[in-house]
Write a protein that holds these residues in place. Structure first.
Motif, short mmCIF file in Angstrom:
data_model
loop_
_atom_site.label_atom_id
_atom_site.label_comp_id
_atom_site.label_asym_id
_atom_site.label_seq_id
_atom_site.Cartn_x
_atom_site.Cartn_y
_atom_site.Cartn_z
N PHE A 53 19.98 -85.90 91.60
CA PHE A 53 18.67 -86.54 91.74
C PHE A 53 17.93 -86.05 92.98
CE2 PHE A 53 20.87 -90.40 89.65
CZ PHE A 53 20.76 -89.80 88.41
N ASN A 54 18.67 -85.56 93.98
CA ASN A 54 18.09 -84.98 95.19
C ASN A 54 18.49 -83.50 95.27
OD1 ASN A 54 17.03 -87.42 95.96
ND2 ASN A 54 18.49 -87.81 97.61
N THR A 55 17.59 -82.68 95.75
CA THR A 55 17.92 -81.26 95.94
C THR A 55 18.82 -81.09 97.16
OG1 THR A 55 15.91 -80.98 97.26
CG2 THR A 55 15.77 -80.46 94.91
N VAL A 56 19.53 -79.96 97.18
CA VAL A 56 20.39 -79.60 98.31
C VAL A 56 19.65 -78.56 99.15
CG1 VAL A 56 22.64 -78.68 98.99
CG2 VAL A 56 22.43 -80.03 96.89
N ASP A 57 19.36 -78.90 100.41
CA ASP A 57 18.55 -78.02 101.25
C ASP A 57 19.40 -77.05 102.08
OD1 ASP A 57 16.23 -79.24 100.36
OD2 ASP A 57 16.30 -80.78 101.92
N GLY A 58 20.70 -77.21 102.04
CA GLY A 58 21.60 -76.30 102.75
C GLY A 58 23.03 -76.59 102.36
N GLY A 59 23.89 -75.55 102.42
CA GLY A 59 25.28 -75.73 102.03
C GLY A 59 25.42 -75.77 100.52
N GLU A 60 26.57 -76.27 100.05
CA GLU A 60 26.79 -76.32 98.61
C GLU A 60 27.67 -77.49 98.21
OE1 GLU A 60 28.51 -72.48 97.77
OE2 GLU A 60 30.56 -73.31 97.81
N ILE A 61 27.52 -77.91 96.97
CA ILE A 61 28.36 -78.94 96.37
C ILE A 61 29.03 -78.32 95.15
CG2 ILE A 61 28.41 -81.21 95.26
CD1 ILE A 61 25.94 -81.94 96.90
N ARG A 62 30.36 -78.49 95.04
CA ARG A 62 31.10 -77.92 93.93
C ARG A 62 31.84 -79.02 93.17
NH1 ARG A 62 33.36 -74.48 97.78
NH2 ARG A 62 35.47 -75.10 97.16
N PHE A 63 31.86 -78.90 91.87
CA PHE A 63 32.78 -79.66 91.02
C PHE A 63 33.90 -78.70 90.67
CE2 PHE A 63 29.34 -82.71 89.12
CZ PHE A 63 29.17 -83.28 90.38
N ASP A 64 35.08 -78.93 91.19
CA ASP A 64 36.18 -77.97 91.09
C ASP A 64 35.71 -76.64 91.68
OD1 ASP A 64 37.80 -79.93 89.85
OD2 ASP A 64 36.90 -79.48 87.91
N ASP A 65 35.65 -75.57 90.88
CA ASP A 65 35.25 -74.26 91.42
C ASP A 65 33.79 -73.92 91.11
OD1 ASP A 65 37.82 -73.74 92.42
OD2 ASP A 65 38.50 -73.01 90.47
N THR A 66 33.06 -74.86 90.50
CA THR A 66 31.70 -74.56 90.05
C THR A 66 30.67 -75.14 91.02
OG1 THR A 66 32.43 -74.64 87.75
CG2 THR A 66 30.06 -74.80 88.16
N VAL A 67 29.81 -74.28 91.57
CA VAL A 67 28.71 -74.73 92.42
C VAL A 67 27.66 -75.38 91.54
CG1 VAL A 67 26.91 -74.04 94.04
CG2 VAL A 67 29.15 -72.91 94.11
N ILE A 68 27.28 -76.62 91.87
CA ILE A 68 26.36 -77.35 90.99
C ILE A 68 25.00 -77.62 91.68
CG2 ILE A 68 28.14 -78.36 89.54
CD1 ILE A 68 26.61 -80.51 92.20
N ASN A 69 24.73 -76.93 92.78
CA ASN A 69 23.47 -77.17 93.51
C ASN A 69 22.24 -77.18 92.61
OD1 ASN A 69 25.34 -76.70 95.58
ND2 ASN A 69 23.75 -75.89 96.94
N ASN A 70 22.19 -76.24 91.69
CA ASN A 70 20.99 -76.08 90.85
C ASN A 70 21.22 -76.50 89.39
OD1 ASN A 70 19.42 -74.95 93.02
ND2 ASN A 70 20.59 -73.06 92.75
#
Length: 359
Positions: A53-70
Motif C-alpha cells: 500500500f506504500n511505496t519503498v523509497d530505499g532498500g528492499e523487501i523480500r518474500f523468501d528470495d523474491t524482491v517485492i518492492n514493485n
C-alpha cells in the motif's frame, strides 16, 4: 506455504520527513512477529510497505528470495486485518468471508466448504446469514479474521486489530488470534502500541521509535533484558535510579547507589562513572536493615500483589510490587523501609548514550 520476510535498509519518506530510516528485519516462516511502539514510530508505515500500500523509497523487501518492492498489493499473496474491520455492510457474514475466494475464482463447492470451516474456526458459524450491523464488535472482528485467512495467504498482516474492542474482549480475541495462528502456521506480522498485548501473543517483537528498530527479541528478552532505556521504559514499568560505577573485584564492578549502599555486578565492558540502573517493580524487595532507604508514600492493593510507591531519601520515587502470597499484610503509608534488589537481574545504562552495560 508461509513466507519468510526479509527487510533490508528499508526507507520511507514523506517530503522532507523520513518516516523510516533504514530498517532491517528478518521474519521467519510461520512466525508471529509484532511491530510495537508508540504512535508515529513508523510501525503501520512499515506494515503498509510490506502489504504494497506504500511505496519503498530505499532498500528492499523480500518474500523468501523474491524482491517485492514493485509487486502490486493484490499479487503479494497476503491477508490483511484492519483496525476498523473493513467488512462490507451490504453482505452477510458468509458472503464477506467468501469475497476473496470468489475474486480468486475458486469453485463454488470449495468456497462453501472453506467458508464453513473458517467460520467454525472463529466460532461464529451460527452467524453466517447475518449482516454486519447485527453483530457486536468482537463478532465483526472474527469475520475480518476469517475473511483474511480463508484465502490461505502466505502472509497475514494485522494493523491494530483489537484497538476498538473493550479490555475484556481484547484479552479473549488475542487468545483466539494466537491459537488460530499456531494452528494455521501462517507467517503473521502484527502491529500494536499495547505492550501487554505484544507480550501475550508474539513469538518475537520489534520495538520501534521514530522510524528505527530499538530492539528485537522474544517477549521474555524484551521484558527482562531491555537493550536501552527506551525499551526499558516503554515495556511495562521500570524504575530508573541514578548510581555510580567503580572498579570492583573478581571481574565485577561496584555499583554505588547511596553513600551507605552498593552492590557488585558483572558488566559487558570496563566502565567507571555515572550510570542509570533500571529495575522492574517485581525486581525490588523490602530488606530489613540494608539497601536504599525510603518511605512508603502510597500503597494500592491489587489482589495478586500490592503496589507500593516509595520516596527514596535521595528524592527519587520508585514502585515496588510485593506479591500477596508471600506476605500477610499491607504495609502502612509513611513506614520507613529499605529496598534491595538482585543486581544480576537489573539493567545498567550509560546516561548520555543509552548503551547497555549489564550482562
Amino acid at each position: 506455504m508461509s513466507h519468510a520476510v526479509i527487510i533490508q535498509d528499508a526507507v520511507k519518506r514523506y517530503g522532507d520527513f523520513q518516516a523510516l530510516g533504514g530498517v532491517n528485519l528478518s521474519i521467519r516462516p510461520g512466525e508471529f512477529f509484532t511491530l510495537l511502539g508508540p504512535s508515529g514510530c513508523g510501525k503501520t508505515t512499515l506494515l503498509r510497505m510490506i502489504a504494497g500500500f506504500n511505496t519503498v523509497d530505499g532498500g528492499e523487501i523480500r518474500f523468501d528470495d523474491t524482491v517485492i518492492n514493485n509487486v502490486s498489493a493484490h499479487k503479494r499473496d497476503i491477508g490483511m486485518v484492519f483496525q476498523n474491520y473493513a467488512i462490507f455492510p451490504h453482505l452477510t457474514v458468509a458472503e464477506n468471508v467468501a469475497y476473496g475466494l470468489k475474486a480468486k475464482k475458486v469453485p463454488k463447492d470449495e468456497i462453501d466448504r472453506r467458508v464453513t470451516e473458517a467460520l467454525e474456526l472463529v466460532q461464529i458459524e451460527n452467524l453466517a446469514a447475518r449482516k454486519p450491523n447485527e453483530l457486536s464488535g468482537g463478532q465483526q472482528q472474527r469475520v475480518a479474521l476469517a475473511r483474511a485467512f480463508v484465502i490461505e495467504p502466505a502472509l497475514l498482516l494485522m494493523d491494530e486489530p483489537l484497538s476498538n474492542l473493550d479490555a475484556k474482549l481484547r484479552v479473549q480475541m488475542r487468545s483466539i488470534i494466537k491459537k488460530l495462528q499456531r494452528r494455521l502456521g501462517i507467517t503473521t506480522i502484527y502491529v500494536t502500541h499495547d505492550q501487554e498485548e505484544a507480550l501475550a501473543i508474539s513469538d518475537r517483537i520489534a520495538v520501534m521509535k521514530s522510524g528505527d528498530i530499538m530492539q528485537v527479541g522474544t517477549p521474555e528478552q524484551i521484558y527482562k533484558k531491555p537493550e536501552n532505556p527506551f525499551v526499558a521504559g516503554f515495556i511495562g514499568v521500570s524504575n530508573f535510579i541514578n548510581c555510580e560505577i567503580a572498579a570492583g573485584q573478581d571481574g565485577k564492578a561496584e555499583i554505588k547507589l547511596a553513600p551507605e549502599y552498593s552492590v557488585s555486578a558483572p558488566l559487558r565492558r570496563e566502565y567507571t562513572g555515572s550510570a542509570t540502573l533500571s529495575a522492574r517493580p517485581e525486581q525490588l524487595f523490602f530488606h530489613e536493615n540494608e539497601g536504599l532507604a525510603g518511605k512508603i508514600t502510597m500503597s494500592v492493593f491489587l489482589g495478586d500483589f500490592v503496589e507500593y510507591e516509595i520516596e527514596l531519601h535521595n528524592g527519587q520515587t520508585v514502585q515496588l510490587n510485593e506479591y500477596t502470597k508471600d506476605v500477610n499484610e499491607v504495609r502502612p503509608d509513611g513506614q520507613e523501609v529499605h529496598i534491595g534488589f538482585d543486581a544480576d537481574k537489573v539493567s545498567l545504562y550509560v546516561p548520555e548514550t543509552g548503551e547497555v552495560l549489564s550482562c
